[in-house]
Design a protein around this motif. Sequence first.
Motif, PDB file in Angstrom:
ATOM      1  N   THR A 253      11.010   1.349  -0.209  1.00 25.02           N
ATOM      2  CA  THR A 253       9.992   0.296  -1.207  1.00 25.02           C
ATOM      3  C   THR A 253       9.340  -0.618   0.117  1.00 25.02           C
ATOM      4  OG1 THR A 253      11.331  -1.261  -1.601  1.00 25.02           O
ATOM      5  CG2 THR A 253      11.105   0.881  -2.967  1.00 25.02           C
ATOM      6  N   CYS A 254      10.076  -0.559   1.146  1.00 25.79           N
ATOM      7  CA  CYS A 254       9.615  -1.342   2.316  1.00 25.79           C
ATOM      8  C   CYS A 254       8.647  -0.987   3.023  1.00 25.79           C
ATOM      9  CB  CYS A 254      10.718  -1.689   3.295  1.00 25.79           C
ATOM     10  SG  CYS A 254      10.483  -2.493   4.723  1.00 25.79           S
ATOM     11  N   PRO A 255       7.398  -1.491   3.325  1.00 22.22           N
ATOM     12  CA  PRO A 255       6.151  -1.370   3.587  1.00 22.22           C
ATOM     13  C   PRO A 255       6.614  -1.158   5.520  1.00 22.22           C
ATOM     14  CG  PRO A 255       5.104  -3.154   2.611  1.00 22.22           C
ATOM     15  CD  PRO A 255       6.788  -2.689   2.350  1.00 22.22           C
TER      16      PRO A 255
ATOM     17  N   GLY B 164       7.002 -10.123   2.951  1.00 21.47           N
ATOM     18  CA  GLY B 164       7.444 -11.177   1.150  1.00 21.47           C
ATOM     19  C   GLY B 164       6.997 -10.325   0.253  1.00 21.47           C
ATOM     20  N   CYS B 165       7.058  -9.264   0.367  1.00 23.50           N
ATOM     21  CA  CYS B 165       6.344  -9.028  -0.546  1.00 23.50           C
ATOM     22  C   CYS B 165       7.516  -8.389  -2.235  1.00 23.50           C
ATOM     23  CB  CYS B 165       6.195  -7.375  -1.038  1.00 23.50           C
ATOM     24  SG  CYS B 165       7.062  -5.486  -0.315  1.00 23.50           S
ATOM     25  N   MET B 166       8.723  -8.585  -1.995  1.00 25.09           N
ATOM     26  CA  MET B 166      10.241  -8.671  -2.650  1.00 25.09           C
ATOM     27  C   MET B 166      10.494  -7.039  -3.428  1.00 25.09           C
ATOM     28  SD  MET B 166      10.566 -10.999  -1.623  1.00 25.09           S
ATOM     29  CE  MET B 166       9.988 -12.906  -1.083  1.00 25.09           C
ATOM     30  N   ALA B 167       9.346  -5.845  -3.069  1.00 20.17           N
ATOM     31  CA  ALA B 167       9.724  -4.712  -3.416  1.00 20.17           C
ATOM     32  C   ALA B 167      10.818  -4.611  -3.442  1.00 20.17           C
ATOM     33  CB  ALA B 167       8.664  -3.550  -2.972  1.00 20.17           C
ATOM     34  N   CYS B 168      11.755  -4.920  -2.244  1.00 19.82           N
ATOM     35  CA  CYS B 168      13.257  -4.783  -1.592  1.00 19.82           C
ATOM     36  C   CYS B 168      13.899  -5.297  -2.905  1.00 19.82           C
ATOM     37  CB  CYS B 168      13.532  -5.147  -1.254  1.00 19.82           C
ATOM     38  SG  CYS B 168      12.767  -6.775  -0.039  1.00 19.82           S
ATOM     39  N   VAL B 169      14.373  -6.539  -3.219  1.00 21.85           N
ATOM     40  CA  VAL B 169      14.221  -7.112  -4.891  1.00 21.85           C
ATOM     41  C   VAL B 169      14.609  -6.066  -5.419  1.00 21.85           C
ATOM     42  CG1 VAL B 169      14.643  -9.504  -5.644  1.00 21.85           C
ATOM     43  CG2 VAL B 169      14.171  -9.489  -3.377  1.00 21.85           C
TER      44      VAL B 169
ATOM     45  N   VAL C 187       4.128   0.138  -3.278  1.00 22.43           N
ATOM     46  CA  VAL C 187       4.188  -0.862  -1.239  1.00 22.43           C
ATOM     47  C   VAL C 187       3.103  -1.726  -1.712  1.00 22.43           C
ATOM     48  CG1 VAL C 187       3.653   0.851   0.506  1.00 22.43           C
ATOM     49  CG2 VAL C 187       5.126   2.004  -0.385  1.00 22.43           C
ATOM     50  N   CYS C 188       3.167  -2.416  -0.521  1.00 23.00           N
ATOM     51  CA  CYS C 188       1.684  -3.990  -0.697  1.00 23.00           C
ATOM     52  C   CYS C 188       0.929  -3.004   0.063  1.00 23.00           C
ATOM     53  CB  CYS C 188       2.741  -4.873  -0.202  1.00 23.00           C
ATOM     54  SG  CYS C 188       1.980  -6.331   0.154  1.00 23.00           S
ATOM     55  N   CYS C 189      -0.615  -3.928  -0.100  1.00 19.46           N
ATOM     56  CA  CYS C 189      -1.289  -3.360   0.117  1.00 19.46           C
ATOM     57  C   CYS C 189      -1.838  -3.944   1.508  1.00 19.46           C
ATOM     58  CB  CYS C 189      -2.315  -4.235  -0.777  1.00 19.46           C
ATOM     59  SG  CYS C 189      -2.636  -5.658  -0.869  1.00 19.46           S
ATOM     60  N   GLY C 190      -1.031  -4.981   2.443  1.00 22.03           N
ATOM     61  CA  GLY C 190      -0.899  -6.001   3.213  1.00 22.03           C
ATOM     62  C   GLY C 190      -1.492  -6.775   3.437  1.00 22.03           C
TER      63      GLY C 190
END
Length: 425
Positions: free
Chosen positions: A25-27, A67-72, A346-349
């Motif tokens: 999940t980490c971009p 800092g997208c917090m997908a890992c959280v 997954v973050c858009c960036g």
Amino acid sequence: MDAETPRDRQNLLGDCVHCGFCLPTCPTYVLWGEEMDSPRGRIHLMAQREEGAPLAPMVQHFDQCLGCMACVTACPSGVQYDRLIETTRAEVEDEHPRPLRERVLREAVFRLFPYRRRLRAVRGPLRLYQRSGLPALVRRSGVLERISPTLAAMERLAPPLGPAPRLPERVAARGGRRATVGMLTGCVQGEFFPGVNAATARVLALEGCDVVIPRDQGCCGALSLHSGRAEEAAAFARATIETFESVDVVVVNAAGCGSSMKEYADVLAGDPAWARRAAAVAAKTRDFAEFVDELGPRAERHPVPATVAYHDACHLSHAQRIRSQPRRLLAGIPELTVREIADPDVCCGSAGTYNLFQPEAAAQLGDRKAGTVRATGAELLVAANPGCSLQIATALRRQGTDIAVAHTAQVLDASLRGLGRAALL
């Protein structure tokens, strides 16, 4: 951010069991497959730092975190990576001497974007520039890239600007009043996406809310908080608390802003004069979709015959855990078809200022997200954060696709007012 003792930090770091559930999940790990650019790798670096390792070799890995917090969301052990990365970034800002060129650029960004009047001052010249035909020439020449990739990213990301109507300080409820709410207009949202704020106010009013829109409101502190500028974030938080503490509910239509306001209790926990006030405002802050879903529908929904792809903004889905509410609101619109985007976590960036300070990585993530949006075959992308809208729209244009982008509030507004798909496409 409240002060942490070394023991507190060691406990937080010790929560990570290095299981690896966070990796897919980490971009940045998805892009590069580098352990030190994964959450558990960065936690390992933080632990080394606690043991006295030098900070400088680690800074790049912390800067490259979105800092997208997908890992959280993915973590089965409940690791508070959000708290860890914010305090680490504050340490970087306080202790790491960045090169002069980088310091100047970073300071310029933080002296501009959180200030509505300054953004308004550059809005007019930027609009003239966009209408002059110069953007195509500037981009072909690559002159901004040679001066600064950050400046080039700012120029590319700027949305097409039209007139910027100003909202009144109060919008009256239609029909019987069900609630009185304060509305955060935001910095980038207010100046670059005024139509989103106008649609938000109309939807709230049509659903029976008196909407209070304080004219003197400022930045909520989101960009500063997520970039390690702790004292600056606390100052913005205090001002925002003063502005909104007299209303019953604060409605926010930008995911990053809502996430930060819900953190006010933590941001000012170490300030006895503000801690209780901060907790009270944090407790009554609601995302637009969250609040309208809680309120329940009253105004009639008219058909919007369109196919949309819904994008989960990271600070809405991961930080605020709001996923089902916007989908329910969209599902309640007749003839609207909602399609899901692959790899939504997954973050858009965009990630606040990430696409300005890490433009190469952000572009890779933007292209990845744009590809998954295109694969849905949708004619409209719906997103709940201005940064995401700018980032994905830019990547879509780069791929030769011009899909319209709208906020959930704008889609609802088109339905409640019976404007149909023409108002959105």
